[in-house]
Design a protein around this motif. Structure first.
Motif, short mmCIF file in Angstrom:
data_model
loop_
_atom_site.label_atom_id
_atom_site.label_comp_id
_atom_site.label_asym_id
_atom_site.label_seq_id
_atom_site.Cartn_x
_atom_site.Cartn_y
_atom_site.Cartn_z
N LYS A 38 22.54 24.13 -37.35
CA LYS A 38 23.23 24.52 -38.58
C LYS A 38 22.95 23.53 -39.71
O LYS A 38 22.69 23.90 -40.85
CB LYS A 38 24.74 24.60 -38.36
N HIS A 39 22.97 22.24 -39.36
CA HIS A 39 22.71 21.20 -40.35
C HIS A 39 21.29 21.34 -40.91
O HIS A 39 21.07 21.22 -42.12
CB HIS A 39 22.91 19.81 -39.72
N MET A 40 20.33 21.60 -40.03
CA MET A 40 18.95 21.71 -40.47
C MET A 40 18.73 22.95 -41.34
O MET A 40 17.91 22.92 -42.27
CB MET A 40 18.00 21.71 -39.27
N LYS A 45 17.59 25.03 -46.82
CA LYS A 45 18.01 25.72 -48.04
C LYS A 45 18.07 24.76 -49.22
O LYS A 45 17.93 25.16 -50.37
CB LYS A 45 19.37 26.38 -47.83
N GLY A 46 18.28 23.49 -48.94
CA GLY A 46 18.34 22.47 -49.98
C GLY A 46 16.99 22.08 -50.54
O GLY A 46 16.89 21.30 -51.49
N GLY A 47 15.92 22.60 -49.93
CA GLY A 47 14.58 22.35 -50.47
C GLY A 47 13.81 21.25 -49.77
O GLY A 47 12.83 20.74 -50.31
N ALA A 50 8.80 20.68 -44.78
CA ALA A 50 8.70 20.75 -43.33
C ALA A 50 8.57 19.36 -42.70
O ALA A 50 9.20 19.06 -41.69
CB ALA A 50 7.53 21.63 -42.93
N SER A 51 7.75 18.50 -43.29
CA SER A 51 7.55 17.17 -42.73
C SER A 51 8.81 16.32 -42.89
O SER A 51 9.16 15.54 -42.00
CB SER A 51 6.36 16.47 -43.37
N GLU A 52 9.50 16.49 -44.02
CA GLU A 52 10.77 15.77 -44.22
C GLU A 52 11.81 16.24 -43.22
O GLU A 52 12.58 15.44 -42.69
CB GLU A 52 11.29 15.99 -45.64
N MET A 53 11.82 17.57 -42.97
CA MET A 53 12.80 18.11 -42.02
C MET A 53 12.56 17.58 -40.61
O MET A 53 13.50 17.24 -39.90
CB MET A 53 12.74 19.64 -42.01
#
Length: 81
Positions: A38-40, A45-47, A50-53
């Motif tokens: 859920k957090h991810m 959605k916050g922009g 992919a690498s940051e995520m």
């Protein structure tokens, strides 16, 4: 032969033991996994790219594995400092 030399036939070698494993935490609970998902989604959605995520997720998982009571929100605050 000088007296300071050893007359033993066997070489003196210190015994080498394997290092003790450190506690790196356990597995995450199902609730922690669901909360992390859920957090991810919020981060996506916050922009966040992919690498940051991926980096963010791995940092959160590291914190959450060490403490079974850790939530993604608490881990996020610790990382953000």
């Amino acid at each position: 032969m000088p007296s300071h030399y050893s007359t033993d036939d066997e070489p003196k070698v210190k015994s080498v033991t394997a290092p003790k494993p450190t506690s790196r935490g356990g597995k995450m609970s199902d609730k922690q996994k669901a909360d992390l998902t859920k957090h991810m989604e919020k981060m996506k959605k916050g922009g966040m790219s992919a690498s940051e995520m991926k980096s963010h997720r791995m940092k959160l998982m590291g914190k959450m594995r060490k403490d079974p009571k850790m939530t993604p929100a608490k881990a996020h605050k610790m990382i953000s400092k």
